[in-house]
Design a protein around this motif. Structure first.
Motif, PDB file in Angstrom:
ATOM      1  N   SER A 106       0.827  -1.213   0.000  1.00 43.54           N
ATOM      2  CA  SER A 106       0.000   0.000   0.000  1.00 43.54           C
ATOM      3  C   SER A 106       0.866   1.270   0.000  1.00 43.54           C
ATOM      4  O   SER A 106       0.339   2.372  -0.125  1.00 43.54           O
ATOM      5  CB  SER A 106      -0.965   0.002   1.182  1.00 43.54           C
ATOM      6  OG  SER A 106      -0.237  -0.178   2.361  1.00 43.54           O
ATOM      7  N   SER A 107       2.184   1.090   0.131  1.00 44.67           N
ATOM      8  CA  SER A 107       3.079   2.266   0.090  1.00 44.67           C
ATOM      9  C   SER A 107       3.330   2.673  -1.357  1.00 44.67           C
ATOM     10  O   SER A 107       2.890   1.991  -2.293  1.00 44.67           O
ATOM     11  CB  SER A 107       4.411   1.920   0.755  1.00 44.67           C
ATOM     12  OG  SER A 107       5.113   1.008  -0.074  1.00 44.67           O
ATOM     13  N   ASP A 108       4.053   3.761  -1.531  1.00 46.59           N
ATOM     14  CA  ASP A 108       4.365   4.229  -2.888  1.00 46.59           C
ATOM     15  C   ASP A 108       5.214   3.211  -3.644  1.00 46.59           C
ATOM     16  O   ASP A 108       5.064   3.038  -4.853  1.00 46.59           O
ATOM     17  CB  ASP A 108       5.086   5.580  -2.832  1.00 46.59           C
ATOM     18  CG  ASP A 108       4.112   6.719  -2.502  1.00 46.59           C
ATOM     19  OD1 ASP A 108       2.890   6.499  -2.620  1.00 46.59           O
ATOM     20  OD2 ASP A 108       4.571   7.804  -2.109  1.00 46.59           O
ATOM     21  N   LEU A 156       2.970   0.469  -4.769  1.00 44.09           N
ATOM     22  CA  LEU A 156       2.149   0.975  -5.873  1.00 44.09           C
ATOM     23  C   LEU A 156       2.908   0.824  -7.200  1.00 44.09           C
ATOM     24  O   LEU A 156       2.351   0.421  -8.216  1.00 44.09           O
ATOM     25  CB  LEU A 156       1.859   2.450  -5.599  1.00 44.09           C
ATOM     26  CG  LEU A 156       0.532   3.041  -6.038  1.00 44.09           C
ATOM     27  CD1 LEU A 156      -0.631   2.272  -5.463  1.00 44.09           C
ATOM     28  CD2 LEU A 156       0.444   4.501  -5.616  1.00 44.09           C
ATOM     29  N   ARG A 157       4.200   1.120  -7.157  1.00 45.91           N
ATOM     30  CA  ARG A 157       5.024   1.010  -8.363  1.00 45.91           C
ATOM     31  C   ARG A 157       5.205  -0.452  -8.769  1.00 45.91           C
ATOM     32  O   ARG A 157       5.167  -0.788  -9.956  1.00 45.91           O
ATOM     33  CB  ARG A 157       6.392   1.653  -8.131  1.00 45.91           C
ATOM     34  CG  ARG A 157       6.300   3.150  -7.999  1.00 45.91           C
ATOM     35  CD  ARG A 157       7.632   3.753  -7.674  1.00 45.91           C
ATOM     36  NE  ARG A 157       7.437   5.096  -7.148  1.00 45.91           N
ATOM     37  CZ  ARG A 157       8.415   5.949  -6.892  1.00 45.91           C
ATOM     38  NH1 ARG A 157       9.658   5.597  -7.104  1.00 45.91           N
ATOM     39  NH2 ARG A 157       8.158   7.131  -6.419  1.00 45.91           N
ATOM     40  N   ARG A 205       3.119  -2.892  -8.194  1.00 47.13           N
ATOM     41  CA  ARG A 205       1.850  -3.343  -8.759  1.00 47.13           C
ATOM     42  C   ARG A 205       1.646  -2.760 -10.155  1.00 47.13           C
ATOM     43  O   ARG A 205       1.105  -3.423 -11.040  1.00 47.13           O
ATOM     44  CB  ARG A 205       0.691  -2.943  -7.844  1.00 47.13           C
ATOM     45  CG  ARG A 205       0.649  -3.775  -6.570  1.00 47.13           C
ATOM     46  CD  ARG A 205      -0.133  -3.068  -5.475  1.00 47.13           C
ATOM     47  NE  ARG A 205      -1.471  -2.732  -5.883  1.00 47.13           N
ATOM     48  CZ  ARG A 205      -2.222  -1.789  -5.315  1.00 47.13           C
ATOM     49  NH1 ARG A 205      -1.743  -1.085  -4.291  1.00 47.13           N
ATOM     50  NH2 ARG A 205      -3.425  -1.543  -5.733  1.00 47.13           N
ATOM     51  N   ALA A 206       2.091  -1.510 -10.328  1.00 48.46           N
ATOM     52  CA  ALA A 206       1.897  -0.845 -11.631  1.00 48.46           C
ATOM     53  C   ALA A 206       2.611  -1.591 -12.743  1.00 48.46           C
ATOM     54  O   ALA A 206       2.060  -1.746 -13.842  1.00 48.46           O
ATOM     55  CB  ALA A 206       2.386   0.594 -11.561  1.00 48.46           C
ATOM     56  N   TYR A 258       0.444  -4.593 -13.688  1.00 44.29           N
ATOM     57  CA  TYR A 258      -0.837  -4.283 -14.321  1.00 44.29           C
ATOM     58  C   TYR A 258      -0.659  -3.655 -15.705  1.00 44.29           C
ATOM     59  O   TYR A 258      -1.396  -3.963 -16.625  1.00 44.29           O
ATOM     60  CB  TYR A 258      -1.642  -3.301 -13.452  1.00 44.29           C
ATOM     61  CG  TYR A 258      -2.237  -3.902 -12.207  1.00 44.29           C
ATOM     62  CD1 TYR A 258      -2.868  -5.134 -12.228  1.00 44.29           C
ATOM     63  CD2 TYR A 258      -2.188  -3.215 -10.996  1.00 44.29           C
ATOM     64  CE1 TYR A 258      -3.428  -5.664 -11.077  1.00 44.29           C
ATOM     65  CE2 TYR A 258      -2.748  -3.749  -9.834  1.00 44.29           C
ATOM     66  CZ  TYR A 258      -3.364  -4.974  -9.896  1.00 44.29           C
ATOM     67  OH  TYR A 258      -3.922  -5.497  -8.769  1.00 44.29           O
ATOM     68  N   ASN A 259       0.266  -2.718 -15.811  1.00 43.20           N
ATOM     69  CA  ASN A 259       0.383  -1.963 -17.050  1.00 43.20           C
ATOM     70  C   ASN A 259       1.820  -1.445 -17.199  1.00 43.20           C
ATOM     71  O   ASN A 259       2.142  -0.346 -16.767  1.00 43.20           O
ATOM     72  CB  ASN A 259      -0.612  -0.786 -17.022  1.00 43.20           C
ATOM     73  CG  ASN A 259      -0.689  -0.024 -18.328  1.00 43.20           C
ATOM     74  OD1 ASN A 259       0.211  -0.111 -19.152  1.00 43.20           O
ATOM     75  ND2 ASN A 259      -1.757   0.728 -18.511  1.00 43.20           N
ATOM     76  N   HIS A 267       3.419  -0.510 -19.732  1.00 42.35           N
ATOM     77  CA  HIS A 267       3.558   0.643 -20.607  1.00 42.35           C
ATOM     78  C   HIS A 267       3.348   1.940 -19.816  1.00 42.35           C
ATOM     79  O   HIS A 267       4.150   2.864 -19.890  1.00 42.35           O
ATOM     80  CB  HIS A 267       2.550   0.549 -21.750  1.00 42.35           C
ATOM     81  CG  HIS A 267       2.871   1.468 -22.869  1.00 42.35           C
ATOM     82  ND1 HIS A 267       3.792   1.152 -23.834  1.00 42.35           N
ATOM     83  CD2 HIS A 267       2.432   2.711 -23.141  1.00 42.35           C
ATOM     84  CE1 HIS A 267       3.890   2.168 -24.667  1.00 42.35           C
ATOM     85  NE2 HIS A 267       3.069   3.120 -24.265  1.00 42.35           N
ATOM     86  N   TYR A 268       2.256   1.964 -19.033  1.00 41.54           N
ATOM     87  CA  TYR A 268       2.015   3.178 -18.256  1.00 41.54           C
ATOM     88  C   TYR A 268       3.082   3.360 -17.174  1.00 41.54           C
ATOM     89  O   TYR A 268       3.504   4.479 -16.877  1.00 41.54           O
ATOM     90  CB  TYR A 268       0.613   3.192 -17.619  1.00 41.54           C
ATOM     91  CG  TYR A 268       0.470   4.440 -16.781  1.00 41.54           C
ATOM     92  CD1 TYR A 268       0.390   5.682 -17.406  1.00 41.54           C
ATOM     93  CD2 TYR A 268       0.542   4.397 -15.402  1.00 41.54           C
ATOM     94  CE1 TYR A 268       0.364   6.846 -16.676  1.00 41.54           C
ATOM     95  CE2 TYR A 268       0.509   5.560 -14.655  1.00 41.54           C
ATOM     96  CZ  TYR A 268       0.420   6.783 -15.298  1.00 41.54           C
ATOM     97  OH  TYR A 268       0.417   7.941 -14.577  1.00 41.54           O
ATOM     98  N   ALA A 272       6.153   2.705 -17.320  1.00 45.26           N
ATOM     99  CA  ALA A 272       7.329   3.351 -17.920  1.00 45.26           C
ATOM    100  C   ALA A 272       7.065   4.844 -18.139  1.00 45.26           C
ATOM    101  O   ALA A 272       7.918   5.684 -17.848  1.00 45.26           O
ATOM    102  CB  ALA A 272       7.662   2.676 -19.243  1.00 45.26           C
ATOM    103  N   ILE A 305       8.628   5.012 -13.771  1.00 45.58           N
ATOM    104  CA  ILE A 305       9.071   3.871 -12.955  1.00 45.58           C
ATOM    105  C   ILE A 305      10.154   3.120 -13.727  1.00 45.58           C
ATOM    106  O   ILE A 305       9.986   2.839 -14.914  1.00 45.58           O
ATOM    107  CB  ILE A 305       7.884   2.923 -12.657  1.00 45.58           C
ATOM    108  CG1 ILE A 305       6.828   3.664 -11.821  1.00 45.58           C
ATOM    109  CG2 ILE A 305       8.354   1.675 -11.922  1.00 45.58           C
ATOM    110  CD1 ILE A 305       5.526   2.910 -11.678  1.00 45.58           C
ATOM    111  N   LYS A 363     -10.659  -7.566  -4.343  1.00 43.97           N
ATOM    112  CA  LYS A 363      -9.499  -7.058  -5.077  1.00 43.97           C
ATOM    113  C   LYS A 363      -8.500  -6.271  -4.224  1.00 43.97           C
ATOM    114  O   LYS A 363      -7.433  -5.920  -4.688  1.00 43.97           O
ATOM    115  CB  LYS A 363      -9.980  -6.180  -6.238  1.00 43.97           C
ATOM    116  CG  LYS A 363     -10.375  -6.981  -7.465  1.00 43.97           C
ATOM    117  CD  LYS A 363     -10.669  -6.036  -8.597  1.00 43.97           C
ATOM    118  CE  LYS A 363     -11.063  -6.781  -9.861  1.00 43.97           C
ATOM    119  NZ  LYS A 363     -11.447  -5.848 -10.920  1.00 43.97           N
ATOM    120  N   LYS A 364      -8.857  -5.961  -2.978  1.00 46.81           N
ATOM    121  CA  LYS A 364      -7.955  -5.152  -2.150  1.00 46.81           C
ATOM    122  C   LYS A 364      -6.673  -5.937  -1.856  1.00 46.81           C
ATOM    123  O   LYS A 364      -6.731  -7.140  -1.581  1.00 46.81           O
ATOM    124  CB  LYS A 364      -8.638  -4.796  -0.831  1.00 46.81           C
ATOM    125  CG  LYS A 364      -9.803  -3.832  -0.996  1.00 46.81           C
ATOM    126  CD  LYS A 364      -9.330  -2.396  -1.082  1.00 46.81           C
ATOM    127  CE  LYS A 364     -10.486  -1.466  -1.352  1.00 46.81           C
ATOM    128  NZ  LYS A 364     -10.095  -0.256  -2.050  1.00 46.81           N
TER     129      LYS A 364
END
Lengths: 285, 221
Positions: A147-149, A152-153, A155-156, A159-160, A162-163, A165, A169, A226-227
């Protein structure tokens, strides 16, 4: 018929393999990296713990050393993938393959080490309480991380990519970080399992990926929330349910299932869950 | 006196797509890039953002040579809005998480409460009610809402240049106009530099301070 003691044992083993399932969840679900290093890093954790405990080391320190060793295995897979441009699946297979020789070397070229008479974290006999504390620390730490920054990166990129990058990140850095963390957890599971069993075996890692994935898939089915906190918890629940299911199946005399049929039962269980999930997905569409 | 140059590209060569391309963009310019498919418009954006390395040439952003700067470092000063809002946002995360992720590009850190107020303030500029839906999953938003969110995410931190790659291509005409109006307002309000790739003739007539045409890997007025 399965006894209460056997159910308790299944829960304890489920908790240990829950750590492994979280590790596999980290790569397969969070950073979306099909990492097959786990069969090697699980034994690596068991081997490092076994050898250190045999040498008189504190069992908690031995576990920490196992985590570090597992992290290094994950780092190697990451380097092969990112720097040598080897596909994720192949990079993991290569490292797991190499790990067999390294694990044997760590174990002094002996295929198994017995630590049943040495001091382990389970020497106090209160296995369930010790495991519960252990799992609480790992799950709590991971939920905080995800749940930290930084989480988040991580998980990013799963998930995606492309985004991820586009949003600045470093995909390479966070992929490697995910692999290190995942394999450290899997090795920790290996270390815990060797202490729980009182021995470590060079072939104990076979099927780690499949059982871990089974736990992840069962967990997602049982707790379809999903959490992130629930998703981490679902790995533990999935692992416990998987172990109880296997235990019940193997104790069902009427079905004629023998312990040697473990892989058959596990495989069938995964296939059934995947079919159910697929049907639900089609129905939802 | 002309504004200072924010982006300078000299003799850029990439494969056979960009051929000795030169481009100077001044601070505050809204440059429209038009041209047929396959002429290298998106390649140009990929080169600026660092997704593609250059074989030859130099790129200078705000006085700093970024030719060999990795993509994730460039992302701190170069913002992007992609053509497909599904690629430019993360559907499996909430609006708040997407904004936090976008804000992470910035080196400044502010307490989470102040961050949430700042995010709400930014979201309110697009007039889609997103500021009241911070915990909603982005996957549940419509294409237009997602693209507006993508625009907010791109402009949530300070940047030198905003790259917009056919941002209205996947939207219906009404939503496309809304998104373009929002974009124009943000760029004008913040007095930022912006490059927009578009095929939309209506937008070509309405927006932009300069129009460049891409042909055979080169830009011409």
């Amino acid at each position: 018929m399965i006894s209460l003691q056997e159910i308790l044992t299944s829960i304890e083993i489920g908790l240990i393999f829950g750590v492994v399932a979280i590790g596999i969840y980290m790569t397969f679900r969070i950073i979306n990296f099909a990492d097959l290093t786990c069969d090697g890093s699980f034994v690596l954790g068991a081997a490092v713990t076994g050898v250190l405990i045999k040498g008189g080391c504190n069992p908690y320190v031995a576990l920490m050393a196992s985590c570090c060793a597992g992290g290094i295995a994950g780092l190697c897979t990451g380097i092969l993938n990112i720097k040598c441009k080897i596909a994720d699946l192949l990079a993991g297979i290569i490292v797991a393959f190499i790990m067999y020789s390294i694990n044997l070397r760590i174990m002094g070229y002996i295929p198994n080490i017995t630590i049943i008479n040495d001091i382990t974290i389970f020497s106090s006999q209160n296995n369930m309480a010790i495991l519960a504390v252990f799992i609480a620390i790992i799950v709590g730490g991971l939920i905080y991380l995800l749940s930290s920054d930084i989480g988040l990166r991580l998980r990013a990129i799963g998930y995606n990519k492309h985004y991820a990058a586009v949003s600045g990140i470093s995909i390479d850095l966070f992929t490697v970080a995910g692999l290190i963390l995942s394999n450290a957890l899997i090795a920790c599971g290996g270390g815990l399992f060797s202490q729980y069993q009182g021995f470590c075996d060079i072939s104990s890692g076979i099927g780690t990926l499949v059982t871990g994935l089974a736990s992840v898939v069962i967990g997602e089915k049982v707790l379809p929330i999903k959490k992130e906190a629930w998703l981490v918890m679902s790995c533990i629940f999935g692992s416990i349910i998987y172990r109880i299911f296997i235990s019940v199946a193997l104790h069902s005399n009427s079905l004629g299932i023998k312990p040697q049929d473990l892989n058959l039962v596990t495989g069938c269980l995964i296939v059934i869950i995947m079919i159910i999930k697929r049907r639900e997905k089609v129905r939802a569409q | 006196m002309p504004n200072k140059l924010i982006l300078e590209m000299h003799n850029i060569h990439v494969r056979d797509t960009l051929k000795n391309l030169n481009l100077d963009v001044a601070l505050g310019e809204f440059v429209l890039i038009v041209g047929a498919n396959g002429t290298g418009k998106t390649t140009l954006f990929n080169v600026i953002s660092g997704a593609l390395p250059v074989e030859n040439g130099t790129i200078i952003l705000n006085g700093v040579d970024i030719t060999n700067t990795p993509r994730h470092i460039r992302a701190r000063r170069i913002s992007n809005v992609l053509q497909d809002p599904r690629r430019g946002t993360i559907g499996e995360m909430s609006i708040l998480e997407n904004l936090r992720l976008a804000y992470n590009r910035s080196e400044n850190d502010i307490p989470i409460e102040s961050k949430i107020n700042y995010f709400k303030e930014k979201l309110s500029t697009v007039n889609m009610g997103l500021e009241d839906r911070l915990d909603d999953y982005v996957g549940n938003l419509s294409g237009g809402q997602r693209q507006a969110l993508s625009l907010v995410m791109a402009t949530i931190t300070d940047y030198d240049i905003l790259l917009l790659d056919e941002i209205t291509a996947s939207l219906d005409p009404r939503m496309a106009d809304t998104v373009m109006t929002i974009t124009n307002d943000i760029v004008k309000q913040e007095q930022k530099t912006c490059l927009l790739i578009t095929h939309n003739t209506k937008h070509i007539d309405m927006y932009g301070t300069r129009i460049l045409k891409m042909k055979d890997g080169q830009l011409m007025s």
